[in-house]
Design a protein around this motif. Sequence first.
Motif, PDB file in Angstrom:
ATOM      1  N   MET A 125      21.908  -0.894   2.117  1.00 40.80           N
ATOM      2  CA  MET A 125      21.994  -1.015   3.555  1.00 40.80           C
ATOM      3  C   MET A 125      23.421  -1.327   3.975  1.00 40.80           C
ATOM      4  N   LEU A 126      24.105  -2.127   3.170  1.00 42.46           N
ATOM      5  CA  LEU A 126      25.499  -2.437   3.470  1.00 42.46           C
ATOM      6  C   LEU A 126      26.358  -1.183   3.356  1.00 42.46           C
ATOM      7  N   LYS A 127      26.139  -0.421   2.305  1.00 38.95           N
ATOM      8  CA  LYS A 127      26.924   0.808   2.093  1.00 38.95           C
ATOM      9  C   LYS A 127      26.662   1.841   3.178  1.00 38.95           C
ATOM     10  N   SER A 128      25.432   1.891   3.676  1.00 37.40           N
ATOM     11  CA  SER A 128      25.100   2.877   4.703  1.00 37.40           C
ATOM     12  C   SER A 128      25.334   2.353   6.122  1.00 37.40           C
ATOM     13  N   LYS A 129      25.962   1.178   6.220  1.00 33.56           N
ATOM     14  CA  LYS A 129      26.336   0.567   7.499  1.00 33.56           C
ATOM     15  C   LYS A 129      25.141   0.214   8.378  1.00 33.56           C
ATOM     16  N   ARG A 130      24.053  -0.145   7.751  1.00 32.36           N
ATOM     17  CA  ARG A 130      22.861  -0.566   8.498  1.00 32.36           C
ATOM     18  C   ARG A 130      22.895  -2.091   8.602  1.00 32.36           C
ATOM     19  N   TYR A 131      23.859  -2.578   9.344  1.00 31.26           N
ATOM     20  CA  TYR A 131      24.178  -4.000   9.378  1.00 31.26           C
ATOM     21  C   TYR A 131      23.061  -4.860   9.972  1.00 31.26           C
ATOM     22  N   LEU A 132      22.345  -4.332  10.924  1.00 33.13           N
ATOM     23  CA  LEU A 132      21.231  -5.071  11.505  1.00 33.13           C
ATOM     24  C   LEU A 132      20.172  -5.367  10.441  1.00 33.13           C
ATOM     25  N   TYR A 133      19.919  -4.382   9.610  1.00 28.92           N
ATOM     26  CA  TYR A 133      18.940  -4.561   8.536  1.00 28.92           C
ATOM     27  C   TYR A 133      19.454  -5.511   7.459  1.00 28.92           C
ATOM     28  N   VAL A 134      20.748  -5.487   7.197  1.00 32.09           N
ATOM     29  CA  VAL A 134      21.333  -6.433   6.237  1.00 32.09           C
ATOM     30  C   VAL A 134      21.054  -7.852   6.717  1.00 32.09           C
ATOM     31  N   GLY A 135      21.341  -8.112   7.973  1.00 26.60           N
ATOM     32  CA  GLY A 135      21.089  -9.444   8.533  1.00 26.60           C
ATOM     33  C   GLY A 135      19.626  -9.815   8.485  1.00 26.60           C
ATOM     34  N   PHE A 136      18.775  -8.886   8.862  1.00 26.76           N
ATOM     35  CA  PHE A 136      17.332  -9.149   8.865  1.00 26.76           C
ATOM     36  C   PHE A 136      16.824  -9.454   7.458  1.00 26.76           C
ATOM     37  N   MET A 137      17.255  -8.666   6.486  1.00 22.24           N
ATOM     38  CA  MET A 137      16.791  -8.878   5.112  1.00 22.24           C
ATOM     39  C   MET A 137      17.321 -10.191   4.531  1.00 22.24           C
ATOM     40  N   CYS A 138      18.543 -10.555   4.870  1.00 24.71           N
ATOM     41  CA  CYS A 138      19.064 -11.856   4.415  1.00 24.71           C
ATOM     42  C   CYS A 138      18.214 -12.982   4.998  1.00 24.71           C
ATOM     43  N   ASN A 139      17.853 -12.856   6.265  1.00 26.67           N
ATOM     44  CA  ASN A 139      16.983 -13.848   6.888  1.00 26.67           C
ATOM     45  C   ASN A 139      15.650 -13.932   6.152  1.00 26.67           C
ATOM     46  N   GLN A 140      15.084 -12.797   5.815  1.00 26.74           N
ATOM     47  CA  GLN A 140      13.793 -12.771   5.133  1.00 26.74           C
ATOM     48  C   GLN A 140      13.868 -13.408   3.752  1.00 26.74           C
ATOM     49  N   VAL A 141      14.943 -13.134   3.035  1.00 27.53           N
ATOM     50  CA  VAL A 141      15.131 -13.722   1.706  1.00 27.53           C
ATOM     51  C   VAL A 141      15.187 -15.241   1.814  1.00 27.53           C
ATOM     52  N   VAL A 142      15.950 -15.732   2.781  1.00 28.92           N
ATOM     53  CA  VAL A 142      16.075 -17.184   2.961  1.00 28.92           C
ATOM     54  C   VAL A 142      14.728 -17.786   3.358  1.00 28.92           C
ATOM     55  N   GLU A 143      14.017 -17.128   4.251  1.00 29.25           N
ATOM     56  CA  GLU A 143      12.697 -17.635   4.663  1.00 29.25           C
ATOM     57  C   GLU A 143      11.758 -17.753   3.456  1.00 29.25           C
ATOM     58  N   LYS A 144      11.722 -16.731   2.635  1.00 27.90           N
ATOM     59  CA  LYS A 144      10.793 -16.741   1.493  1.00 27.90           C
ATOM     60  C   LYS A 144      11.171 -17.795   0.459  1.00 27.90           C
ATOM     61  N   ILE A 145      12.467 -17.995   0.206  1.00 23.28           N
ATOM     62  CA  ILE A 145      12.856 -19.002  -0.779  1.00 23.28           C
ATOM     63  C   ILE A 145      12.607 -20.400  -0.226  1.00 23.28           C
ATOM     64  N   LEU A 146      12.791 -20.586   1.078  1.00 24.19           N
ATOM     65  CA  LEU A 146      12.470 -21.885   1.685  1.00 24.19           C
ATOM     66  C   LEU A 146      10.970 -22.166   1.613  1.00 24.19           C
ATOM     67  N   LYS A 147      10.172 -21.142   1.783  1.00 24.23           N
ATOM     68  CA  LYS A 147       8.720 -21.322   1.681  1.00 24.23           C
ATOM     69  C   LYS A 147       8.317 -21.634   0.239  1.00 24.23           C
ATOM     70  N   ALA A 148       8.969 -21.019  -0.719  1.00 29.31           N
ATOM     71  CA  ALA A 148       8.697 -21.329  -2.129  1.00 29.31           C
ATOM     72  C   ALA A 148       9.033 -22.780  -2.414  1.00 29.31           C
ATOM     73  N   TYR A 149      10.168 -23.228  -1.912  1.00 32.30           N
ATOM     74  CA  TYR A 149      10.560 -24.627  -2.111  1.00 32.30           C
ATOM     75  C   TYR A 149       9.561 -25.565  -1.433  1.00 32.30           C
ATOM     76  N   TYR A 150       9.136 -25.209  -0.231  1.00 29.54           N
ATOM     77  CA  TYR A 150       8.155 -26.004   0.504  1.00 29.54           C
ATOM     78  C   TYR A 150       6.877 -26.169  -0.319  1.00 29.54           C
TER      79      TYR A 150
END
Length: 109
Positions: A1-26
């Motif tokens: 997504m970064l290479k194809s300049k889909r920056y909105l999706y890069v941000g969204f996916m980073c958010n999703q990764v953080v959400e899921k790891i925080l839920k795992a920790y929870y």
Amino acid sequence: MLKSKRYLYVGFMCNQVVEKILKAYYVMVEKRQPPYTHKLHRLAEDSKLYKTMSEKQKDFLDMVAPLNIEARYPERKKELFEVLDRKTCKNLVKETEEFVLWIKKLLKN
């Protein structure tokens, strides 16, 4: 997504990764299902992780938290298009990886 300049999706996916790891920790700390929420700060605070985070990690959470907008609030896309560029997204991916590795270490203990 970064290479194809889909920056909105890069941000969204980073958010999703953080959400899921925080839920795992929870789940590890609280021994129960996490609340049904997309609020990263709430997940970090409810699991008592937030108070152990560095200022850099808290700043990162502030940056990534609003990026769940892609799927949920399409009317805010324009604002994000103006903020997300290659340099910002490259840094976002790097910081997401660092944050995930930090929490994975905590999960192993």
